[in-house]
Write a protein that holds these residues in place. Structure first.
Motif, short mmCIF file in Angstrom:
data_model
loop_
_atom_site.label_atom_id
_atom_site.label_comp_id
_atom_site.label_asym_id
_atom_site.label_seq_id
_atom_site.Cartn_x
_atom_site.Cartn_y
_atom_site.Cartn_z
N GLY A 118 0.77 -1.25 0.00
CA GLY A 118 0.00 0.00 0.00
C GLY A 118 0.79 1.29 0.00
N HIS A 119 2.09 1.24 0.36
CA HIS A 119 2.76 2.50 0.73
C HIS A 119 3.12 3.42 -0.44
CE1 HIS A 119 7.27 1.13 0.55
NE2 HIS A 119 6.56 0.50 -0.35
N HIS A 120 2.90 2.97 -1.68
CA HIS A 120 3.15 3.86 -2.82
C HIS A 120 1.89 4.58 -3.31
CE1 HIS A 120 7.26 2.62 -3.07
NE2 HIS A 120 6.97 1.37 -3.38
N PHE B 62 10.35 0.47 6.73
CA PHE B 62 11.71 0.03 6.40
C PHE B 62 11.79 -0.73 5.08
CE2 PHE B 62 10.43 -3.12 9.83
CZ PHE B 62 10.33 -4.26 9.02
N ASP B 63 10.72 -0.66 4.29
CA ASP B 63 10.77 -1.15 2.90
C ASP B 63 11.93 -0.45 2.18
OD1 ASP B 63 8.66 -2.52 0.71
OD2 ASP B 63 9.89 -0.90 -0.14
N VAL B 64 12.54 -1.14 1.22
CA VAL B 64 13.71 -0.56 0.55
C VAL B 64 13.35 0.64 -0.33
CG1 VAL B 64 13.79 -1.90 -1.61
CG2 VAL B 64 15.93 -1.27 -0.45
N HIS B 65 12.06 0.76 -0.67
CA HIS B 65 11.60 1.89 -1.48
C HIS B 65 10.99 2.97 -0.59
CE1 HIS B 65 11.43 -1.68 -4.19
NE2 HIS B 65 12.01 -0.83 -5.03
N HIS B 66 11.11 4.20 -1.01
CA HIS B 66 10.51 5.30 -0.24
C HIS B 66 8.98 5.14 -0.19
CE1 HIS B 66 9.05 9.66 0.04
NE2 HIS B 66 9.45 9.28 1.25
N PHE C 5 10.24 -6.24 2.94
CA PHE C 5 11.45 -7.04 3.17
C PHE C 5 12.34 -7.07 1.93
CE2 PHE C 5 8.23 -8.38 6.20
CZ PHE C 5 8.93 -8.22 7.39
N ASP C 6 12.20 -6.05 1.09
CA ASP C 6 13.00 -5.98 -0.14
C ASP C 6 14.35 -5.28 0.07
OD1 ASP C 6 11.58 -3.67 0.31
OD2 ASP C 6 10.59 -3.65 -1.66
N ALA C 7 14.66 -4.91 1.33
CA ALA C 7 16.03 -4.46 1.63
C ALA C 7 16.93 -5.66 1.93
CB ALA C 7 16.03 -3.50 2.82
N GLU D 44 4.66 -4.86 3.20
CA GLU D 44 4.83 -4.09 1.95
C GLU D 44 5.56 -4.98 0.94
OE1 GLU D 44 3.25 -1.33 1.53
OE2 GLU D 44 2.94 -0.42 3.49
N GLY D 45 6.77 -4.59 0.48
CA GLY D 45 7.43 -5.35 -0.58
C GLY D 45 8.18 -6.57 -0.09
N GLY D 46 8.91 -7.20 -1.04
CA GLY D 46 9.66 -8.43 -0.76
C GLY D 46 9.50 -9.36 -1.94
N TYR D 47 10.53 -9.51 -2.76
CA TYR D 47 10.36 -10.12 -4.08
C TYR D 47 11.24 -11.34 -4.33
CZ TYR D 47 7.76 -5.91 -4.17
OH TYR D 47 6.87 -4.93 -3.82
N ASP D 48 12.07 -11.72 -3.34
CA ASP D 48 12.73 -13.02 -3.39
C ASP D 48 11.96 -13.90 -2.40
OD1 ASP D 48 15.45 -14.64 -4.02
OD2 ASP D 48 14.80 -14.98 -1.96
ZN LIG Z 1 9.57 -1.96 -1.83
#
Ligand SMILES: [Zn+2]
Length: 285
Positions: free
Chosen positions: A97-99, A135-139, A219-221, A261-265
């Protein structure tokens, strides 16, 4: 979602209480989005196949329901934590949701889930200090947009820079100084990440003294994630989860609601969510 469910099926998670996420009420979506935007998303949903809202953001026949369960689940989690029926909660949801901005879907996101949950906490439960840490890797550009002039919220985002969506410089501070952006250089690893949280993020949160702490848990960081170049491990996600829970324990009886939020692996995502939820459960005990 399947990778996460499989990871959380391990015996150690047995005491975890699992609930189905309810659909968001329209009134909850309207806490952050204009009615004509919600209607536009509704009308864009195809009966079959895929419709592209932008280059990244696609919807299918199930997307509206999924996004409404994300927002509804986050609001319900806030209710349970505020009523003392849960110590804390994790909302496993897709899409993220954060974008999503006030009237713009972006980066896989349709509705600003965590910002909606923050506003819900203010309107339904009368809170005057709600912190959101992303703390998602994207702003978290969407959350920043939705909470920009919200004096009852503190929004802190750490993210790789340069990286899509390109926003999130340290001089973007919100209408009331209520936004804190912490850009991280590509290659930032766990020890550097922890130092930055100890020096900047945790003291700011402590000063704010939240009545509720929300987490945009991307978790994409993770070092294995294909979408970015930070070098965190699941141990780092466990550490930051613990540090945030400790702040919540100090100020608000440990009240934390975390939204995915994210996380793609998929392997890294599953292991990171497991580490995150393990710490949430320990801290709630
Ligand atoms: Zn992200």
């Amino acid at each position: 979602m399947d990778a996460i469910a499989a990871a959380l099926a391990a015996a150690e998670f047995d005491p975890l209480k699992r609930l189905d996420a309810p659909l968001a009420e329209d009134a909850q979506l309207l806490l952050c989005h204009p009615a004509d935007y919600v209607e536009r998303i509704r009308m864009a949903i195809p009966a079959a196949g895929i419709y592209q809202l932008d280059a990244d953001t696609h919807v299918s026949s199930g997307s509206l329901t999924a996004a409404m369960r994300g927002a509804g689940g986050a609001c319900h989690a806030v209710d349970l934590v505020m009523q003392g029926e849960a110590g804390n909660a994790f909302v496993a949801m897709r899409p993220p949701g954060h974008h999503a901005e006030r009237a713009t879907p972006m980066g896989f996101c349709l509705f600003g889930t965590v910002a909606i949950a923050a506003r819900h906490a203010m309107e339904r439960h009368g809170l005057r200090r709600v912190a959101v840490v992303d703390f998602d890797v994207h702003h978290g550009n969407g959350t920043q947009d939705l909470l920009w002039d919200e004096a009852r919220a503190l929004f802190i985002s750490s993210h790789q820079m340069p990286l899509w969506p390109g926003t999130g410089t340290a001089d973007e501070r919100g209408a009331h100084g209520n936004v804190m952006n912490v850009p991280l250089a590509p290659g930032t690893d766990g020890p550097a990440f922890r130092r930055i949280y100890e020096d900047l993020v945790l003291p700011q949160l402590d000063r704010f003294a939240p009545e509720l702490l929300l987490i945009s848990a991307g978790f994409d960081a993770h070092r294995d994630d294909p979408l970015a170049q930070l070098a965190l491990t699941e141990q780092d996600f466990a550490w930051v989860t613990g540090a945030l829970c400790d702040i919540a324990a100090r100020h608000c009886d440990g009240r934390v609601v975390s939204t995915l939020e994210g996380g793609y692996d998929l392997e890294a995502l599953a292991a990171s969510v497991a580490a995150h939820v393990r710490v949430l459960m320990e801290k709630a005990a």
